[in-house]
Write an enzyme that holds these catalytic residues in place. Sequence first.
Site, short mmCIF file in Angstrom:
data_model
loop_
_atom_site.label_atom_id
_atom_site.label_comp_id
_atom_site.label_asym_id
_atom_site.label_seq_id
_atom_site.Cartn_x
_atom_site.Cartn_y
_atom_site.Cartn_z
CB SER A 233 -0.91 0.01 1.24
OG SER A 233 -1.54 1.27 1.40
CE1 TYR A 246 -4.04 -2.28 5.19
CE2 TYR A 246 -3.15 -0.13 4.60
CZ TYR A 246 -3.69 -1.34 4.23
OH TYR A 246 -3.90 -1.63 2.90
#
Length: 265
Positions: A233, A246
């Site tokens: 990501s 995350y």
Amino acid sequence: PTIPPPMTHTSIAAPAAIGGAGRGRGSDEMAPSATVVSFTWPLVLMVLLDQGAYGVPVLKRIPLWARVVALATAISRAILANRRRAALRARLDGKRVLITGGASGIGLQLARRCARLGADVIIWDIQPEACVRALEDVRELAASSSTVVARTVDVTDRERVYAEVERMRLDVGELDVVVLNAGVVSGKHVARADDDAMLRTMDVNALSHFWLVRATLPAMLERNAGQIVTIASASALGGGPGLADYAASKAAAFIFAESVRMEVR
């Protein structure tokens, strides 16, 4: 929370990446929808080339030479897009592709695409019901000779991962492509986050990659062929509020993939 767009980083498992013509499943040509999309714009532009512009005042003000250039550009792009799809089909035809978290989201889209292109697709997901739905979905879209399998697997269970990889070797053979896609996000600020949820995020998004790579990489190196793909990501490079665990997990996944890639060069 709003998650930054995913970033795909590919780690070549051996100097010779997958390529070649697979097992010759030539009966399944390009999906009709792909062909229609590729040539829709050229057809529209051909209409625009009409000198009268079909009575549309705005189009009448566009010079004919500009319409010709637009038409030529659109056609060339369509041809290039079709060539890329043909090349991708040649690379995936007959290959065995494992996708973790493959029953929904990005994983499901990848499974659909690979199956259309003639690959044998193995879907891993922790949700049994989602696995059943994904299996039916992907099989409907798959090339006629493709094999699609869905298994309920918790990628954080190291021993289960090792056992499932060994089972696949016996059932379908060695894997050609492994897509590390399974991921979770809690979306909470550190001060309000749950300990177990944060640990789960790290286990699924990062540590699980260790176990699957260790289980599949040696065989790829021995055959001098294969690919491991990590879905990371953009948050791995910058983080964000509510994304501490995350972003950290995706950064770990990204750096792990980079390190493995350097090791196998």
